[in-house]
Design a protein around this motif. Structure first.
Motif, short mmCIF file in Angstrom:
data_model
loop_
_atom_site.label_atom_id
_atom_site.label_comp_id
_atom_site.label_asym_id
_atom_site.label_seq_id
_atom_site.Cartn_x
_atom_site.Cartn_y
_atom_site.Cartn_z
N GLY A 133 0.80 -1.21 0.00
CA GLY A 133 0.00 0.00 0.00
C GLY A 133 0.84 1.27 0.00
O GLY A 133 0.33 2.36 0.22
N LEU A 134 2.14 1.15 -0.23
CA LEU A 134 3.02 2.32 -0.21
C LEU A 134 3.31 2.78 -1.64
O LEU A 134 3.45 1.97 -2.54
CB LEU A 134 4.34 1.97 0.47
N THR A 135 3.39 4.08 -1.79
CA THR A 135 3.72 4.62 -3.11
C THR A 135 5.23 4.80 -3.26
O THR A 135 5.72 5.00 -4.35
CB THR A 135 3.03 5.98 -3.32
N GLU A 136 5.94 4.76 -2.17
CA GLU A 136 7.39 4.85 -2.20
C GLU A 136 7.96 3.65 -1.46
O GLU A 136 7.36 3.13 -0.51
CB GLU A 136 7.87 6.14 -1.51
N ILE A 137 9.13 3.20 -1.87
CA ILE A 137 9.76 2.04 -1.23
C ILE A 137 10.84 2.52 -0.27
O ILE A 137 11.73 3.28 -0.64
CB ILE A 137 10.36 1.09 -2.28
N THR A 138 10.74 2.06 0.98
CA THR A 138 11.67 2.47 2.01
C THR A 138 12.93 1.61 1.97
O THR A 138 12.84 0.38 1.89
CB THR A 138 11.01 2.35 3.40
N GLY A 139 14.09 2.26 2.04
CA GLY A 139 15.36 1.55 2.02
C GLY A 139 16.16 1.79 3.28
O GLY A 139 15.97 2.79 3.98
N PHE A 140 17.07 0.86 3.58
CA PHE A 140 17.94 0.97 4.75
C PHE A 140 19.13 1.86 4.38
O PHE A 140 19.91 1.53 3.49
CB PHE A 140 18.46 -0.40 5.17
N ALA A 141 19.30 2.94 5.13
CA ALA A 141 20.38 3.88 4.84
C ALA A 141 21.58 3.70 5.75
O ALA A 141 22.69 4.13 5.41
CB ALA A 141 19.86 5.31 4.94
N GLY A 142 21.40 3.09 6.91
CA GLY A 142 22.52 2.91 7.83
C GLY A 142 22.06 2.18 9.08
O GLY A 142 20.87 2.10 9.38
N VAL A 143 23.03 1.63 9.81
CA VAL A 143 22.71 0.89 11.04
C VAL A 143 23.81 1.15 12.06
O VAL A 143 24.97 1.39 11.71
CB VAL A 143 22.58 -0.63 10.75
N GLY A 144 23.42 1.15 13.33
CA GLY A 144 24.40 1.34 14.40
C GLY A 144 23.94 0.66 15.67
O GLY A 144 22.74 0.51 15.90
N THR A 145 24.90 0.23 16.49
CA THR A 145 24.56 -0.47 17.73
C THR A 145 25.38 0.08 18.89
O THR A 145 26.37 0.79 18.70
CB THR A 145 24.83 -1.99 17.60
#
Length: 366
Positions: free
Chosen positions: A16-28
């Motif tokens: 149902g989304l018109t845009e696709i969400t992407g992973f830009a970065g990760v941190g812990t």
């Protein structure tokens, strides 16, 4: 007869989304001190052979924890609920701030770029919530929108990603972050019973943050294509965090049957996730499963037909950190990203499990 595999754009319609969400970065980030299971047994004065066996057969080598203070005789003194809440606030905010900054650095962004912060925790209750405390602590723009997911447990990281993916699709080009900060040291009861021994042998402190953005720009990681959820209503009490009147504090409970309950329903959720995509299980190149415990991981492996290589990061995170609750799968994703083995077009599945009992999954593609 061949089955066509839907494109990423076609799969986005399913969400149902018109845009696709992407992973830009990760941190812990983790708390300050770590202990081996043997060290913990000695420090907590645990002599019961059955309890010691639970610790030593957990497939966990070390965990990061903030232990209770020492009493007059050197024994660890159980903390009242008020002190545990203070511990949660201090530890969750500290780890959360560091994980967020590490995540933004990974994404090549700064605090001023942040437009939405969704914080997840189940190891304590705060009002104002964790998002507000972290925004104040780091001096983030007070206009930054925010949300808090509290009390959903180990599955909640994917519930949060679902929420933030929707926000991201409605705000293309703007940066959102899912931040899971779990001070599991603030959720322990020391009473010598087998119920609490299972919990005390398993969980560790940790925070993980994932930066996401939509709108067609280049991102470092995969894009989110679809989510699937399943609430196992007949097992609502199998995992719970509720008030222990005998101890006068909150206490976590894990039913011994929970690995088999999760395993028995994993296939149902995966089939729903892949339905309509044209994908088979063999098309999934990467599996990032919550590090819920040795028996839980084994049950998932058996019921989904996975290999030990498929869950190498899941078991590695369990070994090095224990169960980190909602952020565990992001610790695994960070390791996969650092490994550098993913290729353009690869598909992956994220899977978390928690109270309810519930299973959450997401389909991603690089």
């Amino acid at each position: 007869m061949t089955t066509s595999i839907a494109s990423a754009e076609e799969l986005s319609v399913l969400t149902g989304l018109t845009e696709i969400t992407g992973f830009a970065g990760v941190g812990t980030a983790v708390s300050a001190t770590s202990y081996s299971q043997t060290e913990l047994l000695d420090l907590l004065g645990i002599a019961d052979p059955k309890v010691r066996s639970v610790f030593l057969n957990s497939a966990i080598e070390r965990r990061f924890l903030t232990l209770p203070p020492e009493g007059p005789g050197g024994e660890r003194v159980p903390e009242p609920q008020g002190d545990l809440l203070d511990k949660h606030k201090k530890t969750a905010v500290d780890m959360g701030c560091r994980a967020l900054e590490n995540c933004l650095g990974s994404a090549g962004a700064s605090l001023s770029d942040l437009r939405h912060l969704c914080c997840v925790t189940s190891t304590g209750f705060l009002t104002p919530g964790l998002s507000a405390l972290i925004i104040r602590e780091l001096g983030i723009d007070p206009h930054c929108s925010r949300s808090d997911i509290v009390g959903m447990g180990c599955n909640a990281g994917l519930n949060a990603l679902n929420v933030v993916a929707g926000w991201s699709a409605a705000h293309p080009g703007e940066l959102g972050v899912v931040l899971c900060s779990e001070a599991c040291s603030a959720a322990y009861v020391l009473d010598g019973t087998m119920r609490t021994a299972v919990v005390n042998s398993l969980f560790g402190d940790g925070a993980a943050a994932l930066a996401v953005v939509s709108g067609g720009g280049r991102v470092a990681g995969p894009r989110v294509l679809k989510f699937a959820s399943y609430l196992i209503t007949e097992a609502m009490d199998a995992m719970r965090y509720d008030w222990d009147r005998a101890q006068d504090r909150f206490s976590f409970f894990l039913d011994p049957q929970i690995p088999y309950v999760v395993g028995a329903h994993a296939e149902t959720v995966l089939d729903r996730l892949l339905s309509g995509t044209g994908l088979r299980r063999s098309d999934i190149a990467h599996w990032l499963v919550h590090s819920g415990g040795k028996k839980v991981i084994d049950a998932v492996v058996v019921n989904l037909g996975l290999s030990r290589h498929d869950v190498r990061h899941t078991t590695g995170v369990l070994r090095d950190y224990g169960n980190l609750s909602s952020g565990s799968f992001l610790f695994s994703y960070e390791r996969l990203a650092a490994e550098g083995v993913t290729r353009h077009g690869d598909y992956g599945v994220l899977m978390t499990m928690g109270p309810g009992s519930s299973i959450e999954m997401a389909l991603i593609q690089w």
